[in-house]
Design an enzyme around this catalytic site. Structure first.
Site, short mmCIF file in Angstrom:
data_model
loop_
_atom_site.label_atom_id
_atom_site.label_comp_id
_atom_site.label_asym_id
_atom_site.label_seq_id
_atom_site.Cartn_x
_atom_site.Cartn_y
_atom_site.Cartn_z
N THR A 65 0.74 -1.27 0.00
CA THR A 65 0.00 0.00 0.00
C THR A 65 0.76 1.30 0.00
O THR A 65 1.82 1.45 0.59
CB THR A 65 -0.93 0.07 1.24
OG1 THR A 65 -1.76 -1.07 1.25
CG2 THR A 65 -1.82 1.29 1.22
N ARG A 83 -3.72 -2.15 -4.79
CA ARG A 83 -3.15 -3.51 -4.82
C ARG A 83 -3.15 -4.13 -3.43
O ARG A 83 -2.69 -3.50 -2.47
CB ARG A 83 -1.72 -3.46 -5.35
CG ARG A 83 -0.97 -4.78 -5.25
CD ARG A 83 0.46 -4.64 -5.70
NE ARG A 83 0.57 -4.63 -7.15
CZ ARG A 83 1.72 -4.59 -7.83
NH1 ARG A 83 2.85 -4.55 -7.17
NH2 ARG A 83 1.74 -4.58 -9.12
N LYS A 97 -9.38 0.73 -0.79
CA LYS A 97 -8.74 1.00 0.50
C LYS A 97 -9.26 2.25 1.19
O LYS A 97 -8.79 2.58 2.28
CB LYS A 97 -7.23 1.15 0.30
CG LYS A 97 -6.63 -0.10 -0.29
CD LYS A 97 -5.14 -0.03 -0.35
CE LYS A 97 -4.64 -1.18 -1.19
NZ LYS A 97 -3.21 -1.22 -1.34
N GLY A 111 -1.80 -1.87 5.98
CA GLY A 111 -1.48 -2.90 6.96
C GLY A 111 -2.28 -4.16 6.67
O GLY A 111 -2.53 -4.48 5.53
N SER A 193 3.70 0.93 2.84
CA SER A 193 5.07 0.65 2.39
C SER A 193 5.55 1.69 1.38
O SER A 193 6.74 1.93 1.24
CB SER A 193 5.16 -0.75 1.80
OG SER A 193 4.27 -0.87 0.72
N ASP A 230 7.31 1.45 -5.42
CA ASP A 230 7.19 0.51 -4.32
C ASP A 230 6.56 -0.77 -4.84
O ASP A 230 5.54 -0.73 -5.53
CB ASP A 230 6.32 1.12 -3.21
CG ASP A 230 6.04 0.13 -2.12
OD1 ASP A 230 4.88 0.00 -1.72
OD2 ASP A 230 6.99 -0.53 -1.66
#
Lengths: 307, 241
Positions: A65, A83, A97, A111, A193, A230
């Protein structure tokens, strides 16, 4: 005046008619005093049992995320990628999300996917009851307080890192909430992340009192930085713009990555071949037909994601 | 260096959250290996061979490079694909190149694909107790001019195949190849021999699918087609997220 029966979730309490005194705070069950870790011992025991059988428990799906939020002149803009990963395999290419908390408050979650989903739903439900009890539109600070108190109670075992944003009677507000229960109230926040990639964009281009279009572009670019740099983030960009009296839930705002389509400037060529199987390709060993006597009551079509 | 980076992030590795220990000794062992991701694939046809790899080099959740192909040309008729730990991939390919030169100077001929495969097996096994963390696949033409694919494990066990996928997305690609090239689990389908065009298209499609679900695969695809006329390279873009 109609009787408003307030039913609490404890069935041991007697069903009382409403009192017309001050608003009573009856919601879901009140928080239990102290830390309850009864299930942790059980979990460790179960894990030991499973390991004896040479297996392992399924890993909780984390969202990897990139999520972020920014306060602009008239409200807040929240952004998220789409994703969901299970280890280093993509489990869901287009998950949502940005979660609903109340009509004027939304929350992005990073998370463990189950933790963010359930935590936001619980607080959304409690906040709706609270709002009916107070008779007012809920405040972002209230949602923040409820979330942090719950997460602290679980000492970080609930892996939910949240970006909470909304507009209430005191203006636009943005909070970041960490799994252990600490919160920060800031004009721009990123989590997940991909937070470092997104924060790099914010630190470069944020300024106070942005216009709505500028803020949307800034959030879009921050999420895009997370998506491309990322590995835990990817696919599309979802945005939510919250202003006083209006919410724009834009999903997807930007389809940053399409499967197998080559984008040379504005030209999009379909690259993939067609893989179809003739009927009968899979061997049928035996067939048993049981007719069921049913009547068609309702017919609905649900599209399948065949991408 | 690898474990310092991991502990600074409070991670037990990508995709895992480490348990916090506030009291007591914390042991951070140095690991000589790193996982740099990447997927390689080789297909052998009647008179051609294809070796393909993605070009993404990653570590943890970051990307080091979007343009680091994993196919290395060894001779005019052999290409090797190496994925796993990039440091070992580079050293191994250097060693293979040196050994190829030595063979050429001693025996006055170029090594054949089968000979290279046998040699690689001994090179890998010589490091049995501190292995090269590399998944190798050799693709090329054998002495008769037919396509050949040799697949290896990190310590040198190898066999000749018709097609093989290796690296991070190998578990996703191999079943698809089993079905489309090996005609496994299909009834009543004509076993047509694989043409070069169909094989190249299949390789591209298979990598597009792998890039959807494997985070380590993406950016671009490098396809090397080996025929008696030489080695033809193409690069196709993949998802960059």
């Amino acid at each position: 005046m109609p009787h408003l029966s307030r039913v609490s979730f404890f069935t041991s309490r007697k069903h009382k008619p409403s009192s017309t005194k001050m608003a009573t705070l009856t919601m879901s069950r009140p928080p239990v005093a102290g830390f309850s870790f009864e299930n942790c011992r059980r979990n460790v025991f179960l894990e030991g049992e499973v390991n004896n059988l040479e297996c392992s428990l399924p890993a909780a799906r984390k969202t990897g995320t990139t999520i972020c939020g920014v306060v602009f002149k008239d409200g807040v803009v929240l952004g998220a990628d789409t994703r969901a990963t299970e280890g280093m395999v993509v489990a869901d290419k287009n998950c949502s999300k940005i979660h609903y908390i109340s009509p004027n408050i939304y929350c992005c979650g990073a998370g463990t996917a189950a933790d963010t989903e359930m935590t936001t739903q619980i607080i959304s439900s409690n906040l709706e009851l609270h709002s009916l009890s107070t008779g007012r539109l809920p405040r972002v600070a209230t949602a923040n307080r409820m979330l942090k108190q719950m997460l602290f109670r679980y000492q970080g075992y609930i892996g939910a890192a949240l970006v909470l944003g909304g507009v209430d009677c005191n203006g636009p507000h943005l909070y970041s909430i960490y799994p252990h229960g600490s919160t920060d109230k800031l004009p721009y926040v990123t989590m997940g992340s991909g937070s470092l990639a997104a924060m790099a964009i914010f630190e470069d281009r944020y300024k106070p009192d942005l216009e709505e279009e500028e803020a949307k572009l800034l959030v879009r670019d921050a999420i895009a930085a997370g998506i491309f740099n990322d590995l835990g983030s990817g696919s599309n960009i979802d945005l939510t713009v919250i202003t006083k009296g209006n919410v724009d839930y834009i999903r997807p705002h930007d389809e940053a990555n399409k499967k197998g389509v080559r984008l040379i400037e504005l030209e999009a060529l379909q690259l993939t071949g067609d893989y179809k199987y003739k009927r009968g390709t899979t061997a049928v060993l035996s067939k048993c037909v049981t007719p069921l006597d049913l009547q068609v009551v309702e017919e609905s079509i649900q599209t399948m994601d065949t991408s | 260096f690898v474990s310092e980076m991991l502990s600074a992030q409070g991670f037990g590795g990508p995709g895992k959250m480490k348990e916090y220990h506030y009291a007591g000794a914390v042991e951070n062992r140095f690991s000589p290996y790193a996982f740099n991701g990447g997927t390689v694939l080789a297909v052998a046809g009647e008179d051609f061979a294809i070796v393909a790899s993605d070009t993404r080099l990653s570590e943890g959740y970051s990307i080091h490079s979007r343009d680091s192909p994993k196919c290395y040309k060894l001779t005019d008729t052999t290409v090797i694909g190496c994925s796993g730990f990039h440091g070992d991939c580079l050293t191994l390919t250097k060693i293979i190149d040196a050994r190829l030169k030595m063979y050429k100077h001693s025996n006055n001929k170029t090594m054949t694909s089968g000979a290279i495969a046998a040699m690689l097996s001994t090179i890998l096994y010589s490091r049995r107790f501190f292995p090269y963390y590399v998944y190798n696949i050799i693709g090329g033409l054998d002495e008769e001019g037919k396509g050949a694919v040799y697949s290896f494990d990190p310590v040198g066990s190898y066999q000749r195949d018709t097609y093989k996928a290796g690296g991070s997305a190998s578990a996703m690609l191999q079943p698809l190849l089993d079905n489309q090239i090996g005609f496994k689990n299909m009834e009543g389908v004509q076993h047509l021999p694989l043409t070069q065009e169909k094989a190249v298209q299949l390789v591209k499609d298979v990598f597009i699918s792998a890039a959807e679900r494997d985070v380590y695969t993406g950016d671009a695809l490098r396809v090397c087609v080996i025929t008696k006329d030489g080695i033809n390279e193409q690069t196709i873009p993949l998802r960059k997220d």
